[in-house]
Design an enzyme around this catalytic site. Structure first.
Site, PDB file in Angstrom:
ATOM      1  N   GLY A  12       0.811  -1.208   0.000  1.00  0.00           N
ATOM      2  CA  GLY A  12       0.000   0.000   0.000  1.00  0.00           C
ATOM      3  C   GLY A  12       0.844   1.256   0.000  1.00  0.00           C
ATOM      4  O   GLY A  12       0.561   2.217  -0.738  1.00  0.00           O
ATOM      5  N   ASP A  70       8.751   6.927   8.866  1.00  0.00           N
ATOM      6  CA  ASP A  70       8.394   6.428  10.190  1.00  0.00           C
ATOM      7  C   ASP A  70       7.207   7.261  10.640  1.00  0.00           C
ATOM      8  O   ASP A  70       7.195   8.481  10.466  1.00  0.00           O
ATOM      9  CB  ASP A  70       9.553   6.546  11.179  1.00  0.00           C
ATOM     10  CG  ASP A  70       9.310   5.674  12.402  1.00  0.00           C
ATOM     11  OD1 ASP A  70       9.020   4.479  12.232  1.00  0.00           O
ATOM     12  OD2 ASP A  70       9.396   6.184  13.538  1.00  0.00           O
ATOM     13  N   ASP A 156      -6.528   3.714  13.120  1.00  0.00           N
ATOM     14  CA  ASP A 156      -7.576   4.422  12.380  1.00  0.00           C
ATOM     15  C   ASP A 156      -8.974   4.294  13.002  1.00  0.00           C
ATOM     16  O   ASP A 156      -9.732   5.270  13.009  1.00  0.00           O
ATOM     17  CB  ASP A 156      -7.626   3.938  10.927  1.00  0.00           C
ATOM     18  CG  ASP A 156      -6.464   4.465  10.094  1.00  0.00           C
ATOM     19  OD1 ASP A 156      -5.667   5.277  10.616  1.00  0.00           O
ATOM     20  OD2 ASP A 156      -6.353   4.071   8.912  1.00  0.00           O
ATOM     21  N   LYS A 176      -9.369   9.513   2.787  1.00  0.00           N
ATOM     22  CA  LYS A 176      -8.248   9.405   3.726  1.00  0.00           C
ATOM     23  C   LYS A 176      -6.950   9.836   3.056  1.00  0.00           C
ATOM     24  O   LYS A 176      -6.126  10.535   3.665  1.00  0.00           O
ATOM     25  CB  LYS A 176      -8.114   7.954   4.227  1.00  0.00           C
ATOM     26  CG  LYS A 176      -6.898   7.738   5.121  1.00  0.00           C
ATOM     27  CD  LYS A 176      -6.720   6.282   5.518  1.00  0.00           C
ATOM     28  CE  LYS A 176      -5.414   6.089   6.279  1.00  0.00           C
ATOM     29  NZ  LYS A 176      -5.193   4.682   6.676  1.00  0.00           N
ATOM     30  N   HIS A 181      -1.677  12.023   7.395  1.00  0.00           N
ATOM     31  CA  HIS A 181      -0.334  12.532   7.672  1.00  0.00           C
ATOM     32  C   HIS A 181       0.639  12.146   6.570  1.00  0.00           C
ATOM     33  O   HIS A 181       1.490  12.947   6.170  1.00  0.00           O
ATOM     34  CB  HIS A 181       0.148  12.012   9.027  1.00  0.00           C
ATOM     35  CG  HIS A 181       0.016  10.522   9.214  1.00  0.00           C
ATOM     36  ND1 HIS A 181      -1.162   9.834   8.968  1.00  0.00           N
ATOM     37  CD2 HIS A 181       0.900   9.571   9.612  1.00  0.00           C
ATOM     38  CE1 HIS A 181      -0.984   8.551   9.217  1.00  0.00           C
ATOM     39  NE2 HIS A 181       0.250   8.365   9.603  1.00  0.00           N
TER      40      HIS A 181
END
Length: 204
Positions: A12, A70, A156, A176, A181
């Site tokens: 993904g 990260d 989530d 989303k 982020h």
């Protein structure tokens, strides 16, 4: 630059980066393409530290440009936990359900207005012979009192977005991917790409 390696085995994530670099004519590969890539211990105290550790180790071994990320959850009422330990918050096996259960136990009794939190993403770009660059971005919200939604992964289901009236897990994937982020960090990376490739190593 014709090729860049994303320091992940998550398909993904690779797709997200591939979409960004397709318009630049850059081929995206992942650690699945390089079985000899190093397994790096994430010993940094910040997301940026860990992203740099992973990107630089892989770039040295593979002698190629590498991007590593990260990311994790920062909860104000918990003094910033789980932070860099987000993936293994409830144990070394990276179990999402147990991580969420531990988080909700620790926030039991904390009123909603004090359950402020943010997802944080740091992307490090390591190019042989150039300074390593880092871009960072966040997505702000609250921790819900119970999981909601079937989409997404990680935290989530309990990450509530008041402006949308939904948790991150209740959003459609395309929604989303506009506000997360990582999406925001990818936008920053895109905006700064020419500067980074030019060797200025800008860090934000």
């Amino acid at each position: 630059m014709k090729e860049i390696v994303i320091a992940t085995k998550n398909a993904g994530k690779v797709r997200e980066f591939a979409a960004l670099f397709a318009k630049r004519g850059v081929e995206v590969k992942s650690l699945l393409d390089f079985p000899d890539a190093p397994d790096v211990a994430e010993t940094g105290s910040t997301f940026a530290d860990n992203a740099v550790l992973k990107a630089e180790a892989a770039s040295r071994r593979l002698k190629r440009p590498v991007i590593a990320d990260d990311s994790g959850l920062v909860v104000d009422a918990l003094g910033g936990r789980p932070g860099v330990h987000s993936a293994r918050y409830a144990g070394e096996d990276k179990n999402d359900a147990r991580n969420i259960a531990k988080l909700l136990r620790e926030l039991d009794g904390v009123p909603m207005e004090q359950r402020t939190a943010r997802f944080h993403c740091a992307l490090a770009v390591a190019i042989p012979g150039r300074p390593t660059a880092v871009v960072e971005a966040t997505c702000d919200g609250y921790i819900a009192e119970a999981p909601r939604g079937e989409g997404g992964f990680g935290y989530d289901p309990v990450f509530y977005l008041p402006e949308r009236g939904k948790t991150m897990a209740e959003l459609a994937p395309e929604e989303k991917n506009q506000i997360s982020h990582r999406a925001k960090a990818l936008t920053k990376l895109d905006e700064q790409w020419e500067e980074i490739v030019g060797g200025k190593g800008r860090t934000e």
